[in-house]
Scaffold this active site. Structure first.
Site, mmCIF file in Angstrom:
data_model
loop_
_atom_site.group_PDB
_atom_site.id
_atom_site.type_symbol
_atom_site.label_atom_id
_atom_site.label_comp_id
_atom_site.label_asym_id
_atom_site.label_seq_id
_atom_site.Cartn_x
_atom_site.Cartn_y
_atom_site.Cartn_z
ATOM 1 N N ASP A 285 -54.031 -37.021 5.031
ATOM 2 C CA ASP A 285 -53.414 -36.233 6.103
ATOM 3 C C ASP A 285 -53.701 -34.753 5.924
ATOM 4 O OD1 ASP A 285 -50.356 -38.159 6.719
ATOM 5 O OD2 ASP A 285 -52.490 -38.564 7.015
ATOM 6 N N GLU B 14 -56.273 -33.300 4.435
ATOM 7 C CA GLU B 14 -57.659 -32.973 4.799
ATOM 8 C C GLU B 14 -57.823 -32.929 6.318
ATOM 9 O OE1 GLU B 14 -60.781 -34.966 1.894
ATOM 10 O OE2 GLU B 14 -58.926 -36.131 1.997
ATOM 11 N N ASP C 53 -55.472 -32.335 8.545
ATOM 12 C CA ASP C 53 -54.808 -31.136 9.073
ATOM 13 C C ASP C 53 -55.671 -29.899 8.883
ATOM 14 O OD1 ASP C 53 -51.414 -32.155 8.172
ATOM 15 O OD2 ASP C 53 -52.717 -32.610 9.892
ATOM 16 N N SER D 1 -33.979 -64.860 26.669
ATOM 17 C CA SER D 1 -32.809 -64.058 26.315
ATOM 18 C C SER D 1 -31.791 -64.982 25.654
ATOM 19 C CB SER D 1 -32.241 -63.381 27.551
ATOM 20 O OG SER D 1 -32.082 -64.332 28.558
ATOM 21 N N LEU D 2 -30.631 -64.482 25.357
ATOM 22 C CA LEU D 2 -29.632 -65.284 24.655
ATOM 23 C C LEU D 2 -28.340 -65.335 25.444
ATOM 24 C CD1 LEU D 2 -30.033 -63.857 21.034
ATOM 25 C CD2 LEU D 2 -30.713 -66.130 21.815
ATOM 26 N N GLU E 214 -27.532 -63.809 11.706
ATOM 27 C CA GLU E 214 -28.229 -62.568 11.336
ATOM 28 C C GLU E 214 -27.845 -61.476 12.323
ATOM 29 O OE1 GLU E 214 -32.580 -62.893 12.647
ATOM 30 O OE2 GLU E 214 -31.718 -64.843 13.142
ATOM 31 N N LYS F 235 -27.884 -58.742 15.195
ATOM 32 C CA LYS F 235 -28.653 -58.576 16.432
ATOM 33 C C LYS F 235 -29.041 -57.103 16.512
ATOM 34 C CE LYS F 235 -28.491 -59.701 21.332
ATOM 35 N NZ LYS F 235 -28.838 -58.407 21.901
ATOM 36 N N ASP G 119 -30.407 -53.642 17.772
ATOM 37 C CA ASP G 119 -30.421 -52.995 19.077
ATOM 38 C C ASP G 119 -31.721 -52.209 19.227
ATOM 39 O OD1 ASP G 119 -29.558 -52.285 21.520
ATOM 40 O OD2 ASP G 119 -27.949 -50.956 20.845
ATOM 41 N N ARG H 124 -41.560 -57.446 25.884
ATOM 42 C CA ARG H 124 -40.975 -58.628 26.502
ATOM 43 C C ARG H 124 -41.261 -58.671 28.002
ATOM 44 N NH1 ARG H 124 -36.021 -59.949 28.808
ATOM 45 N NH2 ARG H 124 -35.401 -62.085 28.383
ATOM 46 N N TYR I 3 -37.924 -62.296 13.751
ATOM 47 C CA TYR I 3 -36.879 -63.312 13.715
ATOM 48 C C TYR I 3 -37.169 -64.587 14.500
ATOM 49 C CZ TYR I 3 -35.889 -60.499 17.873
ATOM 50 O OH TYR I 3 -35.996 -59.799 19.046
ATOM 51 N N LYS J 197 -21.323 -61.008 20.249
ATOM 52 C CA LYS J 197 -21.304 -59.555 20.407
ATOM 53 C C LYS J 197 -20.150 -58.895 19.649
ATOM 54 C CE LYS J 197 -24.749 -58.987 23.215
ATOM 55 N NZ LYS J 197 -24.644 -58.276 24.454
ATOM 56 N N CYS K 225 -19.103 -48.778 57.539
ATOM 57 C CA CYS K 225 -20.220 -48.595 56.613
ATOM 58 C C CYS K 225 -20.623 -47.126 56.569
ATOM 59 C CB CYS K 225 -21.401 -49.450 57.053
ATOM 60 S SG CYS K 225 -22.902 -49.073 56.124
ATOM 61 N N CYS L 101 -24.330 -46.908 58.292
ATOM 62 C CA CYS L 101 -24.646 -47.177 59.695
ATOM 63 C C CYS L 101 -23.422 -47.202 60.601
ATOM 64 C CB CYS L 101 -25.422 -48.487 59.819
ATOM 65 S SG CYS L 101 -24.413 -49.944 59.510
ATOM 66 N N CYS M 158 -20.984 -54.600 54.766
ATOM 67 C CA CYS M 158 -21.283 -53.958 56.034
ATOM 68 C C CYS M 158 -21.741 -55.067 56.978
ATOM 69 C CB CYS M 158 -22.393 -52.939 55.816
ATOM 70 S SG CYS M 158 -23.326 -52.592 57.301
ATOM 71 N N CYS N 127 -28.613 -52.020 59.659
ATOM 72 C CA CYS N 127 -28.108 -51.055 58.676
ATOM 73 C C CYS N 127 -29.271 -50.472 57.876
ATOM 74 C CB CYS N 127 -27.094 -51.698 57.748
ATOM 75 S SG CYS N 127 -26.525 -50.550 56.481
HETATM 76 S S1 IVH Z 1 -33.593 -64.402 18.722
HETATM 77 C C1 IVH Z 1 -35.117 -67.553 21.532
HETATM 78 N N1 IVH Z 1 -32.717 -62.729 16.901
HETATM 79 O O1 IVH Z 1 -31.700 -59.916 21.583
HETATM 80 C C2 IVH Z 1 -34.461 -66.575 20.623
HETATM 81 N N2 IVH Z 1 -32.999 -61.924 19.114
HETATM 82 O O2 IVH Z 1 -30.256 -60.946 23.901
HETATM 83 C C3 IVH Z 1 -34.840 -65.200 20.965
HETATM 84 N N3 IVH Z 1 -32.488 -59.549 19.373
HETATM 85 O O3 IVH Z 1 -34.482 -60.457 23.625
HETATM 86 C C4 IVH Z 1 -34.100 -64.120 20.359
HETATM 87 N N4 IVH Z 1 -31.960 -59.156 17.279
HETATM 88 O O4 IVH Z 1 -34.617 -58.623 21.873
HETATM 89 C C5 IVH Z 1 -33.051 -62.894 18.189
HETATM 90 N N5 IVH Z 1 -32.001 -61.344 15.179
HETATM 91 C C6 IVH Z 1 -32.333 -61.515 16.457
HETATM 92 C C7 IVH Z 1 -32.279 -60.454 17.383
HETATM 93 C C8 IVH Z 1 -32.611 -60.703 18.717
HETATM 94 C C9 IVH Z 1 -32.098 -58.629 18.484
HETATM 95 C C10 IVH Z 1 -32.688 -59.292 20.814
HETATM 96 C C11 IVH Z 1 -33.987 -59.772 21.378
HETATM 97 C C12 IVH Z 1 -33.652 -60.666 22.537
HETATM 98 C C13 IVH Z 1 -32.254 -60.246 22.835
HETATM 99 C C14 IVH Z 1 -31.495 -61.376 23.473
#
Ligand code: IVH
Length: 692
Positions: free
Chosen positions: A42, A44, A46, A91-92, A125, A127, A129, A148, A237, A325, A419, A422, A437, A443
């Site tokens: 790095d 060099e 720079d 999604s979950l 595990e 989740k 963010d 995704r 995961y 959650k 409304c 409109c 409405c 509208c």
């Molecule tokens: S498993 C089919 N594991 O949560 C199983 N998802 O609400 C797919 N996420 O789109 C997901 N940590 O972006 C899994 N340890 C984890 C996660 C995880 C975060 C997110 C992931 C997914 C969203 C679903």
């Protein structure tokens, strides 16, 4: 090599040196960002850039068009390409309470026909963010990364991902499947987020609201040097497409991932009942603030892969996994005013405008009030002190009004009776909470919202044409109906000069529109914006009717409630009589039929081909299960049949192809025999579907 000090350079030397430096720095950029194989340190690197800048400062007339000082980094990619996920990114479902977790276990046991005491191992595990990504390896080499997106198609972020240190670029391991797709979460650690914002502040850059936004903003950069300059991290995961064994369970898979060089969350635990999971959830909840990354809950996954497979999916989430959650974060603020927003179906939604307040690291100034009933329930009034709550990415909401802090002169909120767009009367149908409405097609606000919906991400998703553009074009009279959108480039041209729409952007729009003329049936149906027809229902309809023409003509016939087409419509699993009524009243409107026909002329709406169903011997067949099933649970049998493309019906008719009868089968079996419908035992059925 001893370099001549910059201030001693002659003009000609300067010219030659600048050319050499431009070439050399560009080569290092490519080596570093695209090949991930830097050739110099790095320091060099720079030094090269500094020398270039110093020469340019002395000889500004020699600044080259391709000077490194004009480029932030590696050559800029031209937009992100699209990647169709080999397996959809799902999604979950959510659990919010301990009872929900217990219910999750019970549901799994019921589905698999286990007894209440049969042990089911589940991993727990955190989740993370962040942003989910799919990573593809071929013969151990990292070849592709995608966001995704809508779950089916994401964006190609391969080069951006290469800049992340946690990502293995080459995996050397015996028995690694040739094709290996793993999924995980890109995130920014809290400390890296704080450092980034501090840097941004010093340089007058944009501040990020939270680590998640910072991670998203950093990853989706066309200029990968920006991504490289932000510290991003990765946990993996889940699996996508794989060509060989990767372990027999989630736990074994995690072990393999670690052996292959991936980071797997260290707080993952294998639990054998709901109690153990809840204890793990509580202990992670306690350490949450001290973790170096943001989490918004826990994710539970049935450990055994063979059971995951049996459990399968509902709509877009696996039955075998669930997100538990953490409670939402709350804050107190003031309700400054209540605005009314109009949706594409005419629903009036009250929105609370708030004194800006930080909730869980995000500044919130709007919250939804849902509907008039909700305002009345809360007795929310302008000027009130309120408690708001924000959970993950969900729109914040008002959960409580602090009555003891209410200003003396406050008055109850009056929901409009006309409304705001409109002027038509606001109506409320029996049994519905929403007020609408009644202006329908006249509208203006609804018309604009419908068009915005049409181009939105999960509908036509037209690159470079956002909701704001639609609004402007609509007001300027360039578009009135969805089909007009496809005529826009010509109309823009005809309408003379427009700010932001030079030749290049018009051509880009034309290309983007051309690209979307070939559209999948579910997207097309969803885009029409028929009330209650969300993505899942649009897919259900596509699957049932197969083509636009098929659907269109069936809807014409189904107008008559005594018709077979109507029965057929309301018999579709997931479509009740109210959804059917919405679809039919859409087609009852001449203007809507004209919209569909107009689009049909302009577009190529693809026929729906359900994935993995083509080869199955039961695809397209209508089957009925009756009696006791001894091997498969009832819902498992149904889900499996549907995943193979069969329609599962509740009663036997002329249209039934197969009746699967277990012990105790009665009238349905009798009827099948009378009608000459094929019948079989559960074992025969299993043999029939086994090799698919
Ligand atoms: S498993 C089919 N594991 O949560 C199983 N998802 O609400 C797919 N996420 O789109 C997901 N940590 O972006 C899994 N340890 C984890 C996660 C995880 C975060 C997110 C992931 C997914 C969203 C679903």
């Amino acid at each position: 090599m001893i370099e001549t000090p910059v201030e001693d350079l002659m003009e000609l030397d300067a010219l030659v040196e600048l050319k050499r430096l431009a070439k050399e720095i560009a080569a290092h950029d490519i080596a570093y960002h695209q090949k991930d194989a830097p050739r110099v340190s790095d320091a060099e690197y720079d030094a090269l850039r500094q020398r270039n800048d110093a020469i340019e400062a002395l000889f500004p007339k020699f600044i080259r068009p391709d000077s490194p000082s004009k480029r932030v980094g590696a050559p800029v990619a031209s937009g992100f390409g699209k990647v169709t996920h080999a397996r959809p990114m799902l999604s979950l479902g959510n659990a919010f309470s301990d009872e929900d977790v217990v219910e999750y276990f019970d549901r799994i046991r019921r589905f698999l026909s286990f007894s209440a005491n049969d042990p089911v191992e589940v991993t727990g595990e955190p989740k993370i963010d962040g942003l989910s990504v799919s990573l593809r390896y071929e013969k151990g080499e990292f070849v592709l990364a995608a966001t995704r997106g809508d779950g089916m198609v994401g964006e190609n972020i391969t080069e951006n991902m290469r800049t992340i240190a946690d990502l293995p670029k080459i995996i050397l391991a015996p028995n690694l499947p040739d094709v290996l797709e793993v999924r995980g979460e890109v995130y920014m650690a809290k400390a890296d987020f704080a450092a980034l914002n501090q840097r941004q502040e010093q340089t007058g850059g944009k501040l990020f609201a939270n680590p998640r936004n910072a991670a998203a903003g950093s990853l989706r950069q066309l200029d990968t040097t920006i991504t490289a300059s932000r510290k991003l991290s990765l946990f993996v995961y889940a699996i996508g497409e794989v060509s060989g064994p990767i372990g027999k369970s989630q736990w074994a898979f995690f072990e393999n991932l670690k052996a292959w060089g991936f980071k797997v969350n260290p707080q993952t635990k294998l639990c054998s009942d709901a109690e153990e999971l809840i204890a793990h959830y509580n202990s992670i909840g306690e350490m949450r603030a001290g973790l170096d990354y943001d989490i918004d809950g826990m994710v539970y996954k049935v450990n055994r892969f063979d059971w995951q497979e049996r459990l399968g999916f509902v709509s877009r989430a696996p039955r075998w996994a669930i997100a538990h959650k953490f409670p939402a974060e709350k804050a107190q603020t003031k309700l400054n005013s209540i605005d009314i927003q109009l949706g594409r179906t005419g629903v009036l939604t009250p929105v609370a405008r708030l004194e800006p307040v930080t909730v869980g690291g995000v500044v919130v100034s709007n919250a939804t009030l849902h509907n008039d009933d909700e305002i009345k329930r809360l007795d929310a009034r302008v000027g009130d002190a309120v408690i708001i709550q924000r959970a993950g990415d969900v729109i914040p909401q008002i959960v409580e009004v602090l009555l003891d802090k209410r200003p003396v002169l406050s008055v109850p909120f009056k929901f409009p009776t006309q409304c705001p767009a409109c002027g038509s009367a606001v109506v409320q149908e029996e049994g519905e909470v929403a007020k609408r409405c009644s202006g329908g097609l006249i509208c203006t606000a609804q018309a604009v919202e419908r068009l915005r919906h049409f181009v939105s991400r999960n509908a036509f998703d037209i690159e470079g044409l956002g909701g704001k553009h639609i609004e402007t074009f609509w007001h300027d009279g360039l578009i009135k109906t969805p089909a007009d959108i496809f005529r826009l480039p010509q109309k823009i041209k005809d309408s003379g000069k427009r700010e932001g729409w030079g030749d290049q952007s018009r051509v880009n729009l034309e290309t983007a529109l051309e690209d979307k003329k070939n559209i999948e049936l579910p997207r097309f149906i969803f885009a029409l914006g028929i009330p209650r027809i969300g993505q899942a229902t649009a897919r259900t309809l596509s699957k049932h009717y197969g083509s636009l023409a098929g659907w269109r003509s069936a809807m014409d016939l189904a107008k008559d409630h005594a018709s077979e087409s109507y029965q057929d419509l309301i018999n579709i699993d997931g479509i009740g009589s109210s959804t059917a009524a919405d679809v039919l009243s859409f087609f009852a409107e001449a203007q809507n039929r004209a919209v569909v026909d107009d689009l049909d002329d302009l577009l190529r709406v693809q026929e729906f081909i359900a994935p993995d169903e083509g080869s199955s011997p039961v695809a397209g067949k209508t089957v009925v299960f009756t009696g006791t099933l001894e091997t498969l649970g009832r819902s498992e049998a149904k889900a499996k049949a549907e995943s193979l493309g069969a329609n599962v019906a509740g009663s036997v008719s002329k249209k039934t192809d197969i009746v699967i009868a277990g012990p105790g089968a009665g009238s349905k079996l009798k009827k099948a025999e009378e009608l000459g419908v094929q019948t079989m035992t559960e074992q025969e059925w299993i043999e029939l579907i086994q090799n698919t």
